[in-house]
Design an enzyme around this catalytic site. Structure first.
Site, short mmCIF file in Angstrom:
data_model
loop_
_atom_site.label_atom_id
_atom_site.label_comp_id
_atom_site.label_asym_id
_atom_site.label_seq_id
_atom_site.Cartn_x
_atom_site.Cartn_y
_atom_site.Cartn_z
N ALA A 1 -2.55 -11.70 2.09
CA ALA A 1 -3.64 -12.29 1.34
C ALA A 1 -3.31 -12.32 -0.15
O ALA A 1 -4.05 -12.87 -0.94
CB ALA A 1 -4.93 -11.53 1.59
N ASN B 1 -1.25 -4.20 5.83
CA ASN B 1 -1.70 -4.07 4.46
C ASN B 1 -3.18 -4.41 4.31
O ASN B 1 -4.03 -3.53 4.18
CB ASN B 1 -0.82 -4.96 3.55
N ASP B 2 -3.50 -5.69 4.38
CA ASP B 2 -4.88 -6.11 4.13
C ASP B 2 -5.89 -5.48 5.10
O ASP B 2 -7.02 -5.19 4.72
CB ASP B 2 -4.98 -7.63 4.21
N VAL B 3 -5.45 -5.22 6.35
CA VAL B 3 -6.39 -4.71 7.35
C VAL B 3 -6.75 -3.25 7.13
O VAL B 3 -7.62 -2.71 7.81
CB VAL B 3 -5.87 -4.89 8.79
N VAL B 4 -6.09 -2.58 6.16
CA VAL B 4 -6.44 -1.20 5.86
C VAL B 4 -6.87 -1.04 4.39
O VAL B 4 -6.96 0.06 3.88
CB VAL B 4 -5.27 -0.22 6.15
#
Lengths: 101, 474
Positions: free
Chosen positions: B441, B400-403
């Site tokens: 996050a 999620n957060d990494v994209v």
């Protein structure tokens, strides 16, 4: 303060040793592909289990009638050994997966 | 004559002990170096283990000072402790699931920290008056305890027992004051020559509490950094033990891990484009809690399994982005099956690995390697980012957060500035998620509202199994 100063002077060779070891640590880790970060962290984790040697020394140097210290020392040996053995075995399991097909 | 013989034997056993420590130190250094290359990594780990065995055995049989006694009962306790530790360590390490690896490393790290702390507790009374030795004892005790309780909290957080960061109001100040108090207290205990063991146990308890406070406010997304940092703490604690006993192998091992762990921590912080301080003092969670980032508006669309199968079947290039959701769902085998199936049909498949995907650096690599994915197919972020505009389909599985493109476009986002996988450049983006809930996050992802994005809802393992079946029937 003076005692500490004297101690540091007496230990100056070890201080050199420490400085060099720090740089060896950085050099050894530098440039490792991120693929290997987890196994490396796990392997390093096993190596700091070397602290178990300190726990063994505690036991060896404690007179047999100091029950409290012996108990604490024995717990320390158990915990340190878990760190060492578990650390190396789990790292091996991780790395086993990286073998070439 | 007899005393002379005895002396010679003492000298040579001392020499043999030192030699074993030298061998141990060398194996640690070479072993760690070998672990930096996939080809030699396993041998490197074995080498380290052999060196450790030599150093431990040498201590057991050759270590001797004027205090050393080797009564049968004591040696019995010692060997029993070693045996119990070996059994517990071996069995846990063998039985744990690969997805639980980060927790396990955290737990083992805590054990090492506790060991260092206990050494400090027991050595205190033998070294009263020796201020140099006392300062190393105190340092080992405090750092070891912080590492122990911190690792336990990190374990609980990764385990899911403690999902949300718990923050006292003004916790950075509270933590700072507590840390300062710990340092002042330890310095005072050393310099005043205090011999009260109650005060020593107070210091021990305070260090444990500090460890809890230290990790408690840090969000789950930052746990990899925390584990790496605690790993180097334990290394440091071991090194202080080495200082205390003038034990070279403890020094080398401890310092190596201390500096290597610190470097790894910095590398990981860099990957998230954040400073270590902001990780520790949790600016991450704070700004997220304030909720001042741009409100996400728009609609999402979803895709059914047969449409997705057709889309992938006729693509030229598919990139899979694995995240923690993949690990949780244990979907690493089925994703490999998907990869093989697509390649059979002439589709080029690669995995995009974000440096902090999962809960540890390299977590995804380990997981994918478990299902025999070729590590040549796992491409790092810098290398794969320029290729996304030539990619037909990106399949995001449990990441999620990494994209999240907000990291590039929205300065008010808590993850603004973090390097991401630029999947929004691809022609089609398919996101497999269980629900619309936010990532670790705790922030919304604008990627999901991108017109090019389709959501493929469902548990990763179940959804991908259906996808594989649909592809086979094409």
């Amino acid at each position: 303060m003076e005692a500490l100063f004297n101690f540091l002077v007496a230990q100056r060779e070890i201080i050199y040793f420490i400085l060099l070891a720090i740089f060896v640590g950085i050099e050894v880790i530098g440039g490792v592909p991120s693929v290997l970060h987890t196994p490396l962290m796990s392997g390093a984790n096993a190596i700091h289990g070397v602290v178990v040697i300190g726990a063994i020394i505690v036991l060896l140097d404690t007179p047999i009638d100091h029950i409290g210290t012996l108990v604490l020392g024995a717990i320390a040996v158990v915990l340190g050994t878990i760190n060492v053995v578990g650390g190396f075995v789990v790292t091996d399991r991780m790395l086993e997966m990286f073998k070439k097909k | 004559m007899q005393t002379q013989l005895l002396e010679i034997s003492t000298i040579s056993s001392k020499g043999l002990l030192e030699l074993s420590y030298l061998i141990g130190s060398i194996t640690f250094i070479i072993g760690l170096k070998m672990m930096g290359n996939p080809k030699s990594a396993r041998k490197g780990n074995m080498l380290g283990a052999v060196g450790m065995a030599i150093a431990v055995a040498a201590t057991l049989f050759l270590y001797k000072t004027e205090h050393t006694t080797k009564e049968g009962l004591k040696m019995g306790i010692l060997f029993a402790s070693l045996l119990i530790g070996t059994l517990i360590g071996w069995l846990t390490a063998k039985r744990v699931q690969m997805t639980k690896m980060p927790e396990l490393v955290s737990m083992f790290n805590g054990m090492g920290g506790a060991c260092a702390a206990l050494i400090g507790l027991t050595e205190f009374e033998h070294n009263l008056g020796n201020k140099g030795a006392l300062s190393f004892i105190m340092a080992g005790l405090v750092i070891g305890s912080v590492s122990f309780s911190g690792s336990i909290i990190a374990y609980l957080k990764l385990n899911g027992s403690m999902r949300n960061p718990i923050r006292l109001p003004k916790y950075p100040i509270i933590n700072f004051v507590l840390l300062l108090a710990l340092i002042v207290f330890s310095v005072w205990m050393v310099s005043s020559g205090c011999s009260e063991s109650t005060l020593l146990y107070t210091l021990f308890a305070a260090s444990l509490i500090y460890g809890v406070f230290f990790v408690m406010p840090i969000g789950g997304a930052d746990m990899p950094v925390v584990i790496s940092l605690l790993n180097s703490f334990t290394g440091l604690a071991a090194a202080f033990g080495g200082f205390l006993y003038d034990n070279k192998v403890m020094l080398t091992g401890g310092i190596l891990v201390g500096s290597a762990g610190t470097l790894l921590t910095i590398v990981m912080c860099k990957a998230m484009n954040r400073s270590l301080l902001s990780v520790l003092f949790g600016s991450f969670g704070e700004s997220a809690a304030q909720g001042d980032q741009a409100e996400v508006k728009g609609s999402i669309k979803d895709i059914n399994v047969s449409d997705l199968a057709v889309l992938m079947n006729y693509s030229k290039k598919v990139v899979i982005v694995p995240g923690y959701g993949l690990a949780v769902a244990q979907a690493q085998h089925v994703i490999h099956e998907l990869e093989l199936l697509l390649e059979e049909r002439g589709v080029e498949v690669a995995y995009a690995i974000h440096p902090v995907a999962g809960r540890m650096p390299g977590h995804m690599n380990v997981l994918l390697a478990e299902s025999n994915v070729d590590y040549g197919k796992m491409i790092e972020m810098e290398e794969i980012n320029p290729t996304f505009d030539q990619t037909d389909v990106v399949l995001v599985v449990g990441a999620n957060d990494v994209v999240n493109p907000a990291a590039k476009t929205d300065p008010s986002s808590p993850i603004y500035g973090m390097p991401i996988l630029e999947v929004d450049k691809a022609k089609h983006i398919i996101v497999n998620k269980r629900s619309m809930s936010a990532g670790y996050a705790g922030i919304d992802n604008i990627l999901f509202y991108d017109p090019k994005t389709s959501m493929f809802f469902g548990d990763a393992k179940k959804a991908l199994t259906e996808l594989v079946a649909a592809l086979k029937s094409l």
